[in-house]
Design an enzyme around this catalytic site. Structure first.
Site, mmCIF file in Angstrom:
data_model
loop_
_atom_site.group_PDB
_atom_site.id
_atom_site.type_symbol
_atom_site.label_atom_id
_atom_site.label_comp_id
_atom_site.label_asym_id
_atom_site.label_seq_id
_atom_site.Cartn_x
_atom_site.Cartn_y
_atom_site.Cartn_z
ATOM 1 N N GLY A 196 46.055 57.320 45.046
ATOM 2 C CA GLY A 196 47.147 57.753 45.917
ATOM 3 C C GLY A 196 47.091 59.225 46.243
ATOM 4 N N TYR A 227 47.359 40.565 37.837
ATOM 5 C CA TYR A 227 47.037 41.648 38.760
ATOM 6 C C TYR A 227 46.286 41.114 39.974
ATOM 7 C CZ TYR A 227 44.497 45.655 40.669
ATOM 8 O OH TYR A 227 43.946 46.590 41.519
#
Length: 258
Positions: A20, A149
């Site tokens: 990010g 996940y």
């Protein structure tokens, strides 16, 4: 090619570190004003200090409805939305209970859905916008050690494709990036959890050999390599790419199509 996002505002969730942060740094270098989000104000401010260009922060837990409301109140509209926030970890598939499954879907899927639902109308009314999701090779090659996940990332592929259809012909594009095994702090911890301590290069090599042998790169991807693809997809240069799952996986997914 020159990627120019001058005058555009980009929001990157989960941007206080790792992929990010690399994405935020890359978008800022392309001229965008970047908004970083995260739960820890101190880490967020430290991350923003590494961004070259216009950057601001909004601290809070966007996985909750209250945190979501605070974020969209602070940043009502954006031109580029990068749904990067996600959690991961290994677990025995038979030991993952309902609450853990719900947590993964709440964080990895529903958080992105809420933000997309909020920001898309402003993009479509303006005739331009980019919505991106950081998915994973695990969306296609479900890892046995973390199926919760993998399945949450598979869900994101359906989410991006559906939203891309919803904004067809508006000038807004919606895509996912299939990131391969990437060298972040969280992944270092994950590697240690699976292969134990020892020199990092040896641990990384053992992890790739034992758990990710399909990788053609045969190393972990650097966050900046993921960010490069995101910056391209966020730019006007990618105007004909929408509804796509674009691979930055080091050749991990054994397929001849994207």
């Amino acid at each position: 090619m020159r990627i120019d996002l001058t005058g555009r505002t980009a929001l990157v969730t989960g941007s206080s570190s790792g992929i990010g942060l690399a994405i935020a740094q890359g978008l800022a270098r392309c001229g965008a004003e970047v908004v970083l989000t995260g739960r820890d104000p101190g880490r967020l401010e430290a991350a923003a200090a590494t961004v070259e260009g216009a950057a601001r922060t909004v601290a809070g837990d966007v996985t909750t409805e209250a945190g979501h409301a605070e974020l969209v109140a602070a940043v009502p509209t954006v031109d580029v939305l990068v749904n990067n926030l996600g959690i991961f970890g290994s677990a025995d598939p038979l030991e993952i209970d309902d609450d853990e499954w719900r947590r993964y879907f709440e964080v990895n899927v529903l958080t992105a859905v809420r933000l997309t639902r909020h920001y898309l109308p402003g993009m479509t009314s303006g005739g331009w916008g980019r919505v991106l999701y950081t998915s994973s090779d695990s969306a296609v090659v479900t890892p046995a050690e973390m199926i919760h996940y993998g399945v949450s990332k598979t869900a994101l592929l359906g989410v991006h494709r559906g939203f891309a259809k919803a904004v067809a012909g508006t000038g807004v594009t919606v895509n996912s990036v299939l990131a391969g095994p990437t060298h972040t702090g969280g992944v270092e911890d994950f590697v240690r959890e699976l292969v134990g301590d020892g020199p990092w290069e040896e641990a990384q090599r053992e992890f790739m050999t034992r758990y990710r042998p399909q990788s053609l790169l045969q190393r972990l991807i650097e966050p900046e390599e993921i960010a490069n693809m995101v910056c391209y997809l966020a730019s006007p240069l990618a105007s004909a790419t929408t509804g796509a799952a674009v691979r930055v996986d080091g050749g991990y997914v054994d397929a001849i199509l994207p």
